[in-house]
Write an enzyme that holds these catalytic residues in place. Structure first.
Site, PDB file in Angstrom:
ATOM      1  CG  ASP A  84       6.068   3.369   0.636  1.00  0.00           C
ATOM      2  OD1 ASP A  84       5.791   4.107   1.871  1.00  0.00           O
ATOM      3  OD2 ASP A  84       4.378   4.020   0.498  1.00  0.00           O
TER       4      ASP A  84
ATOM      5  CE  LYS B 230       0.673   4.886   8.018  1.00  0.00           C
ATOM      6  NZ  LYS B 230       1.029   4.194   6.929  1.00  0.00           N
TER       7      LYS B 230
ATOM      8  CE1 TYR C 241      -3.283   2.238   0.517  1.00  0.00           C
ATOM      9  CE2 TYR C 241      -2.326   3.292   2.377  1.00  0.00           C
ATOM     10  CZ  TYR C 241      -3.427   3.286   1.734  1.00  0.00           C
ATOM     11  OH  TYR C 241      -4.151   4.668   1.526  1.00  0.00           O
TER      12      TYR C 241
HETATM   13  C1  LIG Z   1       0.375   4.296   5.705  1.00  0.00           C
HETATM   14  C2  LIG Z   1       1.112   4.273   4.295  1.00  0.00           C
HETATM   15  C3  LIG Z   1       0.741   5.217   3.295  1.00  0.00           C
HETATM   16  C4  LIG Z   1       0.270   6.541   3.320  1.00  0.00           C
HETATM   17  O1  LIG Z   1       0.247   7.487   4.013  1.00  0.00           O
HETATM   18  P1  LIG Z   1      -0.746   8.372   4.547  1.00  0.00           P
HETATM   19  O2  LIG Z   1      -0.283   9.758   5.838  1.00  0.00           O
HETATM   20  O3  LIG Z   1      -1.845   7.016   5.337  1.00  0.00           O
HETATM   21  O4  LIG Z   1      -1.328   8.502   3.388  1.00  0.00           O
HETATM   22  C5  LIG Z   1       1.426   4.926   2.098  1.00  0.00           C
HETATM   23  N1  LIG Z   1       2.537   3.830   1.889  1.00  0.00           N
HETATM   24  C6  LIG Z   1       2.302   3.173   3.075  1.00  0.00           C
HETATM   25  C7  LIG Z   1       3.893   2.179   3.085  1.00  0.00           C
HETATM   26  C8  LIG Z   1       2.099   2.722   4.669  1.00  0.00           C
HETATM   27  O5  LIG Z   1       2.351   2.526   5.753  1.00  0.00           O
END
Ligand SMILES: *Cc1c(COP(=O)(O)O)cnc(C)c1O
Length: 422
Positions: free
Chosen positions: A237, A265, A142
């Site tokens: 990511d 995060k 994701y």
């Molecule tokens: C949570 C997440 C996102 C998206 O971040 P948001 O702040 O919710 O937009 C993107 N990549 C990874 C790996 C994530 O866990």
């Protein structure tokens, strides 16, 4: 105070599904959400007065636990100075410096407001730098909800991408190439088919959004080699793993340098933040030093920067190895309880993350494997655990987050709850 049930009823009138992010609704685990009144350390307290051990931790940001005193103090000091300027402020420079210092592959970083913005912007930059359009994405990873990443497919290697949601035009995802996680051969095949068209490979260097699936030996190295050989950018990511897999992220832990990194995060300490960065030659393409446009009214927000700085300061003095050792022991104890009850599970663990997969498979390495797990059994387990005072991720395919604030007593309470719930 209104009860969770009353609030959820009211919320559904005014907010789609009653929540501002879908998984919170607890649909896949077959119950209604608890509304949170407050949170402290490794615990949340619901509006109904139930205190629970919390392994969601806001889906990762709260590595220090909720309401850490130093983060709270930094915020209380920052608020009276104004909450947003739309002009640069000192804390942005300091946080950028600290992020760059923590990540060897990063010379420059741009702050944004969410992980979604970070990955969307990194992809735009990769496309601009390479003059190519296609992006390789792993099924089950994701990267936020930007259109280009909302593609899924029924087969391992899909040359035809199908949007995973209405509202995303096929044209937007036709450049998104999908392949199973850990399938290096599949990525090689994509490079054979589209060698000069692939702008980037984006990957969670440890997948956390299909449950925790660590990279197999050689997988990330292989991606690095393929990207270098074909002039494509490798994007890690690290929205979850940044400052969690290690202070310098998964890339430091595994010693592989991506071209671009996305984060979020943890660097906001619980406030809305994202960031993307990488080698200076690429990052200088971003406006206003370069021609690739990307902007944000609230980017570099002084409150978010203050919370991020306070968080990183405490993290630098924190013992990651000790936390990892504690989580390892906790996971072993969990395994023992499941074995004792005769319930087959596979527990994955990395740094302060874990996932309990309900399955009789012995090895899980991609989304195909994950999908064969017993989601209904997890749902029943989730509901019992919540009733017994432990808040797990409300989906069978998410990652449990342990914070530095979780105590041995929290682990003991959790093991006891598991015994009662099986
Ligand atoms: C949570 C997440 C996102 C998206 O971040 P948001 O702040 O919710 O937009 C993107 N990549 C990874 C790996 C994530 O866990």
């Amino acid at each position: 105070m209104k009860s969770s049930a009353e609030l959820f009823k009211e919320a559904r009138e005014f907010i789609p599904g009653g929540v501002n992010s879908p998984v919170r609704a607890c649909l896949s685990v077959g119950c209604d959400p608890l509304f949170v009144a407050s949170a402290k350390g490794g615990h949340i307290t619901s509006v109904d007065g139930q205190e629970l051990v919390d392994f969601v931790e806001s889906w990762g940001p709260m590595l220090l636990g909720h309401a850490h005193p130093e983060v709270t103090r930094a915020l209380l000091e920052a608020v009276p100075l104004g909450t947003s300027y739309g002009a640069p402020c000192p804390a942005e420079v300091e946080l950028a410096r600290q992020v760059v210092e923590a990540f060897p592959a990063m010379d420059m970083v741009r702050m944004v407001n969410s992980g979604t913005e970070a990955t969307m912007s990194a992809l735009r930059l990769a496309r601009a730098v390479t003059g190519r359009d296609k992006v390789v994405k792993f099924i089950g990873c994701y990267h936020g909800h930007a259109d280009a990443f909302l593609a899924s497919a029924g087969s391992g290697v899909a040359t035809l991408s199908i949007p995973g949601t209405p509202g995303v035009p096929e044209a937007t995802v036709q450049d998104t190439l999908l392949v199973q996680y850990n399938d290096l051969r599949g990525v090689e095949d994509l490079f054979k088919l589209y060698s000069d068209d692939i702008a980037a490979v984006i990957v969670e260097p440890a997948a956390g959004n299909m449950g925790l699936i660590p990279p197999k030996q050689g997988f990330l190295e292989g991606l690095r080699k393929l990207c270098t050989a074909h002039g494509s950018l490798l994007i890690f990511d690290e929205v979850i793993t940044g400052f969690r897999a290690a202070y310098g992220g998964m890339q430091t832990r595994c010693g592989i340098e991506p071209d671009l990194t996305t984060m979020g995060k943890i660097i906001g300490g619980g406030l809305p933040v994202g960031a993307y960065g990488g080698k200076a030659e690429y990052m200088r393409r971003i406006a206003p030093s370069g021609d690739v446009y990307q902007a944000g009214t609230l980017s570099g927000n002084p409150l978010a920067m203050a919370a991020g700085l306070a968080t990183l300061k405490v993290l630098r003095a924190s013992d990651y190895a000790a936390l990892e050792a504690r989580v390892e022991r906790f996971a072993k104890d969990l395994e023992a309880v499941f074995a004792e009850k005769g319930v087959p599970v596979v527990i994955h663990r990395l740094a302060s993350m874990f996932t309990i997969f309900f399955t009789d498979q012995t090895e899980l390495s991609n989304f195909e494997d994950v999908r064969r797990c017993d989601a209904a059994a997890y749902g029943a387990f989730f509901r019992k655990m919540r009733a017994n005072g432990v808040f797990l991720a409300p989906s069978a395919f998410e990652t449990g987050m342990v914070s530095f604030a979780h105590t041995e007593d929290d682990f003991a309470r959790t093991l006891e709850a598991v015994r009662k719930s099986l």
